[in-house]
Scaffold this motif. Structure first.
Motif, short mmCIF file in Angstrom:
data_model
loop_
_atom_site.label_atom_id
_atom_site.label_comp_id
_atom_site.label_asym_id
_atom_site.label_seq_id
_atom_site.Cartn_x
_atom_site.Cartn_y
_atom_site.Cartn_z
N HIS A 97 55.85 -54.88 -22.42
CA HIS A 97 54.69 -54.89 -23.32
C HIS A 97 55.16 -54.81 -24.78
O HIS A 97 54.69 -55.55 -25.65
CB HIS A 97 53.81 -53.67 -22.98
N LYS A 98 56.14 -53.94 -25.03
CA LYS A 98 56.68 -53.78 -26.38
C LYS A 98 57.32 -55.09 -26.86
O LYS A 98 57.16 -55.47 -28.03
CB LYS A 98 57.72 -52.64 -26.36
N THR A 99 58.03 -55.76 -25.95
CA THR A 99 58.65 -57.05 -26.30
C THR A 99 57.58 -58.03 -26.78
O THR A 99 57.76 -58.71 -27.80
CB THR A 99 59.38 -57.63 -25.06
N ALA A 100 56.47 -58.10 -26.04
CA ALA A 100 55.39 -59.05 -26.41
C ALA A 100 54.83 -58.70 -27.79
O ALA A 100 54.59 -59.59 -28.62
CB ALA A 100 54.30 -59.03 -25.35
N LYS A 101 54.65 -57.41 -28.04
CA LYS A 101 54.12 -57.00 -29.35
C LYS A 101 55.10 -57.34 -30.47
O LYS A 101 54.72 -57.84 -31.51
CB LYS A 101 53.81 -55.49 -29.35
N GLU A 102 56.38 -57.09 -30.20
CA GLU A 102 57.40 -57.37 -31.23
C GLU A 102 57.50 -58.86 -31.53
O GLU A 102 57.87 -59.26 -32.63
CB GLU A 102 58.77 -56.84 -30.79
N LEU A 103 57.16 -59.69 -30.54
CA LEU A 103 57.18 -61.13 -30.75
C LEU A 103 55.88 -61.62 -31.38
O LEU A 103 55.64 -62.82 -31.49
CB LEU A 103 57.45 -61.86 -29.43
N GLY A 104 55.02 -60.69 -31.77
CA GLY A 104 53.81 -61.04 -32.52
C GLY A 104 52.65 -61.51 -31.66
O GLY A 104 51.72 -62.14 -32.16
N LYS A 105 52.70 -61.24 -30.36
CA LYS A 105 51.60 -61.66 -29.49
C LYS A 105 50.51 -60.61 -29.49
O LYS A 105 50.76 -59.41 -29.72
CB LYS A 105 52.09 -61.88 -28.05
N LYS A 106 49.28 -61.08 -29.20
CA LYS A 106 48.17 -60.15 -29.02
C LYS A 106 48.25 -59.71 -27.56
O LYS A 106 48.30 -60.55 -26.66
CB LYS A 106 46.86 -60.88 -29.30
N THR A 107 48.29 -58.40 -27.34
CA THR A 107 48.51 -57.93 -25.97
C THR A 107 47.36 -57.05 -25.47
O THR A 107 46.68 -56.39 -26.26
CB THR A 107 49.80 -57.12 -25.84
N PHE A 108 47.17 -57.10 -24.17
CA PHE A 108 46.23 -56.22 -23.48
C PHE A 108 47.02 -55.53 -22.38
O PHE A 108 47.91 -56.16 -21.79
CB PHE A 108 45.08 -57.02 -22.86
N ALA A 109 46.71 -54.27 -22.12
CA ALA A 109 47.49 -53.57 -21.10
C ALA A 109 46.60 -52.64 -20.30
O ALA A 109 45.59 -52.14 -20.79
CB ALA A 109 48.61 -52.78 -21.76
#
Ligand SMILES: *Cc1c(COP(=O)(O)O)cnc(C)c1O
Length: 355
Positions: A97-109
């Motif tokens: 999840h952190k990887t996705a956020k760091e890559l600038g994606k909008k995330t839901f968890a």
């Protein structure tokens, strides 16, 4: 004294590892070119054998990467333009999840308290999500997500891609690859090899998604991306100089596993897990950390030892048995016990006796 490593990764090496290493030395595998025909034939063999062992369809790609944390990053970069969804049952799900956020994606968890599973029936994934990231077996908590529940999601969300972290459970779970688009693992866990090689398996649809992202002018990664990996894969090569030795050894381990047969490996895994859980379920002091049985890991078992982790690990170590400490904040509260194909029934019985 030769130790037995029940640590969850790196773990005990496969019983035939030493023999295969000697073969590698004799055949001078450390010196062969990764552009030559010998390497290509090894890659081709791993591709075919892995597909046979794990029931993976022929059209899927088998990529070699540096590690599974790299696989997490490549999957996000290559299949998510805007948003991803994450099922989190421990630290490895959190890391993804952190990887996705760091890559600038909008995330839901959707995250459960540590040691608990999910009520899949009440899961809602926003329609905007392109990818669903699931840690099938979170090694930090010992939470195992049932394959059937995971696969049911594809019929509810047919337009999304599904990626599974199988790092500490492969090759054991039986997966229907019409419901799963990507899986990955590292060889230092259930394949009994030294660390330094990640295997990332992706569907043709996932490669197409990477094309769409590149056409939009968004980076999918420079060193490795699905398109450069795929172009090389079609000729059984890799973009960079890969871990040729480990790929050679993986080919040999796959022979051993195929000789035994996946059904036998699964049956042995079940039996050994049952022995360990039964022992701790009736122990007067220690308990399995995961209470709800369908969510108990078959391959990385977490036991709550009530703050005695350090003492127990030191005691077992003197007997030649290494088990893992708890993960993160659970360091002193838990021990973690790997139950991989390379762990024999005799060693499991010895572990239980010493406890
Ligand atoms: C070990 C592990 C990883 C990380 O693997 P590396 O090879 O260290 O990158 C990821 N996910 C899970 C569930 C793991 O157990």
């Amino acid at each position: 004294m030769n130790k037995v490593y029940f640590t969850v990764g790196p773990s005990q090496t496969y019983p035939t590892f030493e023999h295969h290493m000697q073969t590698a030395l004799k055949e001078q595998i450390g010196s062969i070119s990764h552009r030559g025909s010998l390497f290509k034939s090894i890659y081709k063999n791993v591709d075919q054998k892995l597909k046979t062992l794990m029931g993976i369809p022929p059209g899927f790609r088998v990529f070699f990467v540096g590690s599974s944390l790299e696989s997490m990053e490549r999957i996000i970069q290559n299949t998510v333009l805007k948003s991803s969804f994450h099922l989190i049952s421990g630290s490895f799900g959190k890391r993804w999840h952190k990887t996705a956020k760091e890559l600038g994606k909008k995330t839901f968890a959707w995250e459960t308290p540590e040691g608990e599973g999910f009520d899949f029936g009440s899961l809602k994934i926003p329609n905007s999500c392109e990818l669903v990231c699931i840690t099938q077996n979170d090694t930090s908590t010992g939470v195992w997500l049932p394959i059937q529940e995971i696969q049911n999601l594809k019929s509810l969300y047919p337009d999304m891609l599904f990626a599974l972290d199988l790092v500490s459970s492969a090759p054991i779970p039986k997966i229907d690859y019409s419901k799963i688009d990507m899986v990955f693992f590292s060889v230092q866990k259930g394949f009994g090899l030294p660390a330094g090689l990640g295997v990332l398996i992706v569907s043709p649809e996932s490669v197409k998604k990477a094309e769409v992202i590149q056409e939009r002018g968004v980076s999918t990664g420079s060193y490795h991306n699905f398109l450069t990996l795929d172009k090389a894969y079609l000729d059984f090569q890799t973009p960079e100089t890969p871990n040729v030795l480990n790929i050679f050894l993986l080919d040999k381990i796959l022979d051993d596993m195929l000789k035994k047969g996946i059904e036998k490996l699964r049956k042995e895994t079940d039996e050994k897990a049952k022995l360990i859980y039964n022992f701790f379920d009736s122990h007067n002091k220690y308990d399995p950390f995961v209470k709800n049985k369908p969510f108990r890991s078959l391959t990385s078992l977490v036991i709550d030892v009530k703050g005695e982790s350090g003492r127990l690990r030191a005691k077992l170590s003197k007997k030649g048995i290494e088990v893992g400490s708890g993960y993160g904040a659970f360091k002193e509260d838990h021990v973690r016990i790997a139950n991989f194909p390379q762990h024999s029934l005799e060693d499991v019985n010895k572990l239980i006796r010493e406890f």
